[in-house]
Design an enzyme around this catalytic site. Structure first.
Site, mmCIF file in Angstrom:
data_model
loop_
_atom_site.group_PDB
_atom_site.id
_atom_site.type_symbol
_atom_site.label_atom_id
_atom_site.label_comp_id
_atom_site.label_asym_id
_atom_site.label_seq_id
_atom_site.Cartn_x
_atom_site.Cartn_y
_atom_site.Cartn_z
ATOM 1 N N GLN A 17 -14.426 32.153 10.733
ATOM 2 C CA GLN A 17 -13.784 33.338 10.889
ATOM 3 C C GLN A 17 -14.221 34.263 9.877
ATOM 4 O OE1 GLN A 17 -9.177 33.428 11.744
ATOM 5 N NE2 GLN A 17 -9.362 33.937 9.590
ATOM 6 N N ASP A 56 -2.714 50.579 27.327
ATOM 7 C CA ASP A 56 -4.281 50.872 27.195
ATOM 8 C C ASP A 56 -4.973 50.432 28.358
ATOM 9 O OD1 ASP A 56 -6.995 50.877 25.801
ATOM 10 O OD2 ASP A 56 -5.944 51.388 24.128
ATOM 11 N N ASP A 115 -9.185 34.259 21.300
ATOM 12 C CA ASP A 115 -8.418 34.593 19.803
ATOM 13 C C ASP A 115 -7.215 35.196 19.931
ATOM 14 O OD1 ASP A 115 -8.812 34.504 16.972
ATOM 15 O OD2 ASP A 115 -10.651 35.758 16.755
ATOM 16 N N HIS A 156 -11.865 48.190 25.765
ATOM 17 C CA HIS A 156 -11.023 49.126 24.824
ATOM 18 C C HIS A 156 -9.753 48.357 24.577
ATOM 19 C CE1 HIS A 156 -8.882 52.862 23.439
ATOM 20 N NE2 HIS A 156 -10.133 53.062 23.016
ATOM 21 N N ASN A 165 -6.967 31.889 12.950
ATOM 22 C CA ASN A 165 -7.142 30.281 13.145
ATOM 23 C C ASN A 165 -8.386 29.900 12.992
ATOM 24 O OD1 ASN A 165 -8.815 32.006 15.057
ATOM 25 N ND2 ASN A 165 -7.808 31.319 16.988
ATOM 26 N N ILE A 191 -11.312 31.067 13.680
ATOM 27 C CA ILE A 191 -12.452 31.645 14.516
ATOM 28 C C ILE A 191 -12.442 32.976 14.665
ATOM 29 C CG2 ILE A 191 -12.449 29.369 15.855
ATOM 30 C CD1 ILE A 191 -11.213 30.960 18.120
ATOM 31 N N VAL A 246 -12.312 36.652 14.400
ATOM 32 C CA VAL A 246 -11.750 37.618 13.285
ATOM 33 C C VAL A 246 -10.238 37.361 13.406
ATOM 34 C CG1 VAL A 246 -13.519 39.463 14.055
ATOM 35 C CG2 VAL A 246 -11.139 39.405 15.293
ATOM 36 N N ASN A 254 -11.218 62.298 18.602
ATOM 37 C CA ASN A 254 -12.677 62.124 18.038
ATOM 38 C C ASN A 254 -13.569 63.246 18.159
ATOM 39 O OD1 ASN A 254 -11.848 59.426 17.499
ATOM 40 N ND2 ASN A 254 -12.067 58.767 19.784
ATOM 41 N N VAL A 278 5.737 61.148 16.922
ATOM 42 C CA VAL A 278 4.867 60.005 16.564
ATOM 43 C C VAL A 278 4.326 59.782 15.041
ATOM 44 C CG1 VAL A 278 4.434 60.163 19.031
ATOM 45 C CG2 VAL A 278 2.594 61.142 17.363
ATOM 46 N N SER A 308 -9.333 55.381 18.034
ATOM 47 C CA SER A 308 -8.548 54.125 18.908
ATOM 48 C C SER A 308 -8.601 52.960 17.939
ATOM 49 C CB SER A 308 -9.463 53.809 20.024
ATOM 50 O OG SER A 308 -9.105 55.002 20.916
#
Length: 383
Positions: A103, A130, A138, A167, A180, A182, A184, A258, A272, A319
């Protein structure tokens, strides 16, 4: 929003591990001593010579002109074996094990201090609007409900991410990839995800689908809604929906854009939490949208996260920055004891700002400062 590039795939030897097998592996009792031997040749004379010296031939194979054998003995050692005629080399047979999965803690999880807060998340319901989500190893157990609102159609219980760059799956991994051992780990591996697919395979959707997704998330008692998306122009109807969520104390986290300009809509809405992107040096990326309306910066450059069913990609963009903040809010929510209305949203904004690390934007009269996410300091109120 996704910046228009990603950086490769982590080689499977690093994240998936490597192992060696040969045929089927049984469970028979192993001899006391086993040796791998390279022989000058292999014939009856050589076999008899080994047997006379107290060694049993377990297996024999060749590679081009080279001859190898696996031999065993209950009472003879390697010194005796090396003295046997025709034995060129001999060494103890060594156990080989799978490297297994390793990991990696992405730099954004480290730099924000989230890695120090393991186990302190609220296991809250976090909605992601999304491109959907893939059935990634994972993210197993993290998704609690799914729905698709796409082009005016509703599909309950489904939200498969078919986008080329995955995405939505990448965003989900930043928030909640399992701790866990593994791949990330995400910001809050205890989070419960509510997935709304409101953008199609081309990463595009409609305002009507997004607004319906927000309504569904509110109905499902989401505490935080992540929106790594943007629209051209403003929307009075969406603004009314945002106000309704704000009045309920629901935290909506939106990527700032972006193109290196001002904060885009809907991140520019006062209801927000708007998020820009910094790199590993905690400098604002040149492509991140930012102005004085920006709530906070977060890691968004070369972020490693989940894609497809078992892969991991690096992606860059605001994002990727927004879900760092979304996941971080899971640590702060238990600390708030006030009314469930706009005061909660403002309290969260202030908490993030007060304890963030300052990032300076612009120069001269146009210079201003926006904090960068440090959830460890925000959690413990550390200056």
């Amino acid at each position: 929003m996704l910046k228009h590039f990603f950086k490769g795939v982590i080689i499977c030897l690093i994240l998936c591990g490597s192992f060696v097998t040969s045929g089927s592996i049984g469970h028979t009792a192993a001899p006391k001593n086993k040796y791998l031997v390279e022989l000058t040749n292999f014939n009856n004379n050589i076999q008899n010579s080994l047997i006379r010296e107290g060694f049993t031939i377990v297996d024999h194979y060749s590679l081009d002109q080279m001859q190898f054998a696996l031999v065993s003995s209950d009472n003879k050692g390697i010194k005796e074996l090396k003295k046997v005629p025709y034995v060129k080399k001999a060494e103890a047979d060594q156990p080989v094990k799978a490297m297994g999965y390793s990991q990696m803690i992405p730099w954004g999880i480290k730099n924000t201090g989230a890695v120090k807060l393991r186990g302190k998340g609220c296991a809250c319901s976090i909605a992601i609007i999304d491109t959907g989500i893939s059935d990634h190893v994972d993210l197993k157990g993290r998704v609690k409900a799914k729905v698709t609102y796409l082009y005016g159609k509703e599909i309950k219980g489904e939200a498969l991410d078919n986008s080329k760059v995955q995405h939505g799956t990448h965003v989900a991994g930043i928030i909640a990839a399992n701790n866990n051992g593994i791949g990330v780990a995400g910001m809050d591996p205890q989070a419960n995800l509510l997935i709304i697919k409101a953008m199609g395979d081309d990463d595009k959707g409609y305002l009507s689908d997004v607004s319906k997704g927000i309504a569904w998330a509110i109905e499902k008692k989401a505490k935080v809604i992540n929106m790594s998306l943007g629209i051209e122009g403003n929307s009075a109807i969406l603004e009314n929906i945002f106000k309704k969520a704000y009045d309920k104390g629901i935290l909506m986290v939106v990527a700032s854009g972006n193109d290196g300009g001002n904060v885009s809509y809907p991140a520019s809405s006062p209801y927000v939490i708007s998020v820009g992107a910094v790199d590993q040096s905690n400098h604002a990326t040149p492509w991140s949208n930012a102005d004085k309306r920006l709530t906070i910066f977060a890691p968004g450059d070369s972020i490693l996260s989940t894609v497809f069913k078992k892969d991991y990609y690096y992606m860059s963009g605001t994002s990727m920055a927004a879900p760092h903040v979304t996941g971080a809010l899971g640590f702060l929510l238990p600390k708030y004891n006030g009314p469930q209305n706009g005061q909660e949203v403002e309290w969260m904004k202030q908490r993030l700002r007060d304890y963030g690390d300052p990032v300076t934007i612009g120069s001269g009269k146009n210079k201003f400062t926006v904090p960068s996410l440090n959830i460890y300091k925000s959690y413990y109120s550390l200056k």
